[in-house]
Design a protein around this motif. Structure first.
Motif, PDB file in Angstrom:
ATOM      1  N   HIS A 160      -4.277  13.998  -3.458  1.00  0.00           N
ATOM      2  CA  HIS A 160      -3.756  12.926  -2.621  1.00  0.00           C
ATOM      3  C   HIS A 160      -4.431  11.615  -3.014  1.00  0.00           C
ATOM      4  CE1 HIS A 160      -3.140  16.623  -0.301  1.00  0.00           C
ATOM      5  NE2 HIS A 160      -2.181  16.005   0.350  1.00  0.00           N
ATOM      6  N   GLY A 161      -3.827  10.522  -2.625  1.00  0.00           N
ATOM      7  CA  GLY A 161      -4.461   9.252  -2.950  1.00  0.00           C
ATOM      8  C   GLY A 161      -3.735   8.063  -2.366  1.00  0.00           C
ATOM      9  N   VAL A 162      -4.200   6.879  -2.745  1.00  0.00           N
ATOM     10  CA  VAL A 162      -3.611   5.630  -2.270  1.00  0.00           C
ATOM     11  C   VAL A 162      -3.606   4.627  -3.419  1.00  0.00           C
ATOM     12  CG1 VAL A 162      -5.872   4.895  -1.375  1.00  0.00           C
ATOM     13  CG2 VAL A 162      -3.791   3.787  -0.553  1.00  0.00           C
ATOM     14  N   ASN A 163      -2.494   3.918  -3.562  1.00  0.00           N
ATOM     15  CA  ASN A 163      -2.360   2.843  -4.543  1.00  0.00           C
ATOM     16  C   ASN A 163      -2.191   1.517  -3.812  1.00  0.00           C
ATOM     17  OD1 ASN A 163      -2.384   4.816  -6.471  1.00  0.00           O
ATOM     18  ND2 ASN A 163      -0.244   4.583  -7.085  1.00  0.00           N
ATOM     19  N   VAL A 164      -2.793   0.466  -4.355  1.00  0.00           N
ATOM     20  CA  VAL A 164      -2.665  -0.870  -3.790  1.00  0.00           C
ATOM     21  C   VAL A 164      -2.051  -1.776  -4.859  1.00  0.00           C
ATOM     22  CG1 VAL A 164      -3.854  -2.821  -2.736  1.00  0.00           C
ATOM     23  CG2 VAL A 164      -4.680  -0.490  -2.327  1.00  0.00           C
ATOM     24  N   TYR A 165      -0.940  -2.413  -4.494  1.00  0.00           N
ATOM     25  CA  TYR A 165      -0.222  -3.282  -5.421  1.00  0.00           C
ATOM     26  C   TYR A 165      -0.246  -4.720  -4.896  1.00  0.00           C
ATOM     27  CZ  TYR A 165       1.801   1.171  -6.975  1.00  0.00           C
ATOM     28  OH  TYR A 165       1.981   2.462  -7.422  1.00  0.00           O
ATOM     29  N   ARG A 166      -0.067  -5.644  -5.842  1.00  0.00           N
ATOM     30  CA  ARG A 166       0.004  -7.058  -5.486  1.00  0.00           C
ATOM     31  C   ARG A 166       1.034  -7.726  -6.388  1.00  0.00           C
ATOM     32  NH1 ARG A 166      -5.689  -8.940  -5.069  1.00  0.00           N
ATOM     33  NH2 ARG A 166      -5.581  -7.627  -3.207  1.00  0.00           N
ATOM     34  N   TRP A 167       1.711  -8.723  -5.833  1.00  0.00           N
ATOM     35  CA  TRP A 167       2.706  -9.436  -6.625  1.00  0.00           C
ATOM     36  C   TRP A 167       2.031 -10.300  -7.691  1.00  0.00           C
ATOM     37  CZ3 TRP A 167       7.878  -8.735  -6.607  1.00  0.00           C
ATOM     38  CH2 TRP A 167       8.413  -8.019  -5.535  1.00  0.00           C
ATOM     39  N   LYS A 168       2.599 -10.234  -8.891  1.00  0.00           N
ATOM     40  CA  LYS A 168       2.184 -11.105  -9.987  1.00  0.00           C
ATOM     41  C   LYS A 168       3.449 -11.583 -10.670  1.00  0.00           C
ATOM     42  CE  LYS A 168      -0.773 -11.531 -14.053  1.00  0.00           C
ATOM     43  NZ  LYS A 168      -1.735 -10.854 -14.970  1.00  0.00           N
ATOM     44  N   GLY A 169       3.805 -12.839 -10.429  1.00  0.00           N
ATOM     45  CA  GLY A 169       5.069 -13.336 -10.953  1.00  0.00           C
ATOM     46  C   GLY A 169       6.230 -12.690 -10.210  1.00  0.00           C
ATOM     47  N   VAL A 174       0.847  -1.190   0.000  1.00  0.00           N
ATOM     48  CA  VAL A 174       0.000   0.000   0.000  1.00  0.00           C
ATOM     49  C   VAL A 174       0.881   1.238   0.000  1.00  0.00           C
ATOM     50  CG1 VAL A 174      -1.883   1.196   1.171  1.00  0.00           C
ATOM     51  CG2 VAL A 174      -1.704  -1.298   1.324  1.00  0.00           C
ATOM     52  N   SER A 175       0.526   2.207  -0.829  1.00  0.00           N
ATOM     53  CA  SER A 175       1.305   3.440  -0.917  1.00  0.00           C
ATOM     54  C   SER A 175       0.367   4.643  -0.915  1.00  0.00           C
ATOM     55  CB  SER A 175       2.145   3.445  -2.203  1.00  0.00           C
ATOM     56  OG  SER A 175       2.771   4.706  -2.397  1.00  0.00           O
ATOM     57  N   ASP A 215       7.140  -9.473 -10.383  1.00  0.00           N
ATOM     58  CA  ASP A 215       7.006  -8.021 -10.185  1.00  0.00           C
ATOM     59  C   ASP A 215       5.624  -7.730  -9.610  1.00  0.00           C
ATOM     60  OD1 ASP A 215       7.644  -5.328 -10.161  1.00  0.00           O
ATOM     61  OD2 ASP A 215       8.340  -5.285 -12.237  1.00  0.00           O
ATOM     62  N   VAL A 216       5.389  -6.465  -9.306  1.00  0.00           N
ATOM     63  CA  VAL A 216       4.109  -6.065  -8.726  1.00  0.00           C
ATOM     64  C   VAL A 216       3.238  -5.404  -9.786  1.00  0.00           C
ATOM     65  CG1 VAL A 216       5.002  -5.800  -6.392  1.00  0.00           C
ATOM     66  CG2 VAL A 216       5.087  -3.860  -7.970  1.00  0.00           C
ATOM     67  N   MET A 217       1.926  -5.440  -9.554  1.00  0.00           N
ATOM     68  CA  MET A 217       0.997  -4.770 -10.441  1.00  0.00           C
ATOM     69  C   MET A 217       0.007  -3.961  -9.601  1.00  0.00           C
ATOM     70  SD  MET A 217      -1.537  -7.881 -11.651  1.00  0.00           S
ATOM     71  CE  MET A 217      -2.575  -6.737 -12.570  1.00  0.00           C
ATOM     72  N   LEU A 218      -0.442  -2.849 -10.156  1.00  0.00           N
ATOM     73  CA  LEU A 218      -1.427  -2.005  -9.485  1.00  0.00           C
ATOM     74  C   LEU A 218      -2.789  -2.675  -9.600  1.00  0.00           C
ATOM     75  CD1 LEU A 218      -2.029   0.786  -8.130  1.00  0.00           C
ATOM     76  CD2 LEU A 218      -2.486   1.651 -10.433  1.00  0.00           C
ATOM     77  N   VAL A 219      -3.444  -2.943  -8.445  1.00  0.00           N
ATOM     78  CA  VAL A 219      -4.734  -3.617  -8.463  1.00  0.00           C
ATOM     79  C   VAL A 219      -5.882  -2.700  -8.043  1.00  0.00           C
ATOM     80  CG1 VAL A 219      -3.781  -5.926  -8.140  1.00  0.00           C
ATOM     81  CG2 VAL A 219      -4.336  -4.548  -6.139  1.00  0.00           C
ATOM     82  N   GLU A 220      -5.584  -1.651  -7.270  1.00  0.00           N
ATOM     83  CA  GLU A 220      -6.610  -0.686  -6.881  1.00  0.00           C
ATOM     84  C   GLU A 220      -5.961   0.680  -6.712  1.00  0.00           C
ATOM     85  OE1 GLU A 220      -9.442  -1.363  -3.753  1.00  0.00           O
ATOM     86  OE2 GLU A 220      -9.408  -3.536  -4.051  1.00  0.00           O
ATOM     87  N   GLN A 221      -6.757   1.716  -6.951  1.00  0.00           N
ATOM     88  CA  GLN A 221      -6.254   3.079  -6.791  1.00  0.00           C
ATOM     89  C   GLN A 221      -7.397   3.990  -6.399  1.00  0.00           C
ATOM     90  OE1 GLN A 221      -4.911   5.210 -10.377  1.00  0.00           O
ATOM     91  NE2 GLN A 221      -3.092   5.833  -9.227  1.00  0.00           N
ATOM     92  N   GLY A 222      -7.110   4.939  -5.538  1.00  0.00           N
ATOM     93  CA  GLY A 222      -8.103   5.928  -5.150  1.00  0.00           C
ATOM     94  C   GLY A 222      -7.472   7.303  -5.096  1.00  0.00           C
ATOM     95  N   SER A 223      -8.165   8.304  -5.645  1.00  0.00           N
ATOM     96  CA  SER A 223      -7.656   9.676  -5.663  1.00  0.00           C
ATOM     97  C   SER A 223      -8.629  10.602  -4.945  1.00  0.00           C
ATOM     98  CB  SER A 223      -7.443  10.157  -7.104  1.00  0.00           C
ATOM     99  OG  SER A 223      -6.533   9.325  -7.793  1.00  0.00           O
ATOM    100  N   SER A 224      -8.107  11.698  -4.468  1.00  0.00           N
ATOM    101  CA  SER A 224      -8.931  12.671  -3.752  1.00  0.00           C
ATOM    102  C   SER A 224      -9.936  13.326  -4.698  1.00  0.00           C
ATOM    103  CB  SER A 224      -8.040  13.737  -3.118  1.00  0.00           C
ATOM    104  OG  SER A 224      -7.205  14.353  -4.082  1.00  0.00           O
TER     105      SER A 224
END
Length: 334
Positions: free
Chosen positions: A191-200, A181-182, A202-211
């Motif tokens: 402002h916002g938050v990004n949620v990443y998850r491992w795929k193989g 989580v970032s 490397d990581v991939m962005l799976v969710e994102q939220g912005s102000s």
């Protein structure tokens, strides 16, 4: 309390400072030697005025994920010992040396410079494989977008984390949901938050939220409130939740809310209270209406009105100049 000092063979001299106070005053001196078992440092403590004395001992308590390695930092200078130095000459760390039972295992090149303190490496299992990985802050920017350098533990050596992970600022490791989580800031009003998850590998962005600006209808008046999404239970979280067809009321807060005077970033994000992955968006629409100034395109705003959404076209005279347009906004967008 903060302890800083030097090591000369088995002799350790430390200064004690009270970091709970803004001036971080000197409160004592520690003189220690390594004990026979190597785990406890024994010695004496003296108050700053040298009038009080006591026998002391320090014991290292290692975290559960500690790999049993000793970390040495290579820097261009020693940290300033005086709290009043003004943080003018902060050492630049250029390498991390990892030792096991006194033997050098690996040297990791880096570039890290703190503000008033050297940043220290941190053990974190960032890829959830059960092995502790190594992270180090590189520098402190103006916002929360703190860059880290990360090395993965492959069981034999520490290797550079993949580029996708290295680009994540201020990564927060959620072991329960195996997310990274970032929280980030784009500007003063973004402002916002990004949620990443491992795929193989490397990581991939799976969710994102912005102000965004949440339109709020309170006692017949229009407001907009600056909303920054959060993170909860493995998902981006939004303040307006829907349960059994009703929405969570958003209380008016003078810290984030003001009278509506702009149509920029107006929308309502609605998240299911029972399925946090189910999120929908209510956006602004433009309606051609007759106003006191003639025909205009005025915004139809999805106001959060108690526990429901109420759409209102803001065509009243006090909104015409600031919010309504003479030209069709849809044509301008196309």
């Amino acid at each position: 309390m903060s302890l800083k000092g030097t090591i000369d063979g088995d002799d350790i001299e430390l200064e004690e400072h009270d970091v709970s106070r803004a001036e971080m005053p000197l409160t004592g001196f520690w003189q220690l030697r390594q004990g026979q078992n190597g785990l406890v440092l024994d010695g004496n403590w003296n108050s700053a005025d040298r009038l009080q004395h006591a026998e002391v001992a320090l014991k290292e308590v290692k975290p559960e994920n500690d790999p049993g390695l000793e970390i040495h930092l290579v820097a261009d200078s020693l940290p300033e010992r005086e709290a009043s130095s003004g943080c003018l000459d902060i050492p630049l760390v250029s390498a991390i040396k990892l030792y096991k039972d006194g033997h050098l295992l690996q040297t990791l090149a880096t570039e890290s410079q703190g503000t008033c303190e050297i940043y220290l490496p941190d053990w974190q299992d960032v890829n959830f494989d059960g092995r502790p990985d190594l992270m180090l802050v590189q520098y402190l920017p103006a916002g929360p977008n703190i860059p880290y350098q990360t090395w993965l533990n492959d069981g034999q050596r520490f290797i550079d984390a993949p580029p996708g992970f290295q680009e994540i600022t201020a990564p927060d490791i959620d072991e329960k949901y195996q997310n990274i989580v970032s929280f980030w800031r784009g500007s003063c009003c973004s402002h916002g938050v990004n949620v990443y998850r491992w795929k193989g590998d490397d990581v991939m962005l799976v969710e994102q939220g912005s102000s965004y600006m949440q339109p709020l209808w309170v006692k017949g008046k229009a407001y907009h409130c600056y909303i920054v999404p959060g993170y909860r239970n493995g998902h981006v979280s939004w303040p307006v939740q829907e349960r059994n067809g009703k929405l969570t009321p958003l209380p008016w807060d003078e810290e984030i809310c003001s009278e509506l005077d702009s149509s920029e970033h107006l929308l309502t994000m609605i998240q299911s209270a029972t399925d946090p992955g189910d999120v929908r968006m209510e956006t602004l629409r433009w309606k051609k209406v007759v106003t006191s100034g003639g025909a205009r395109w005025c915004p139809e705003v999805p106001f959060l009105d108690g526990d429901k959404i109420t759409r209102r076209v803001l065509k009243q005279s006090e909104y015409v100049e600031a919010l309504c347009q003479k030209q069709d906004p849809y044509k301008e967008e196309s």
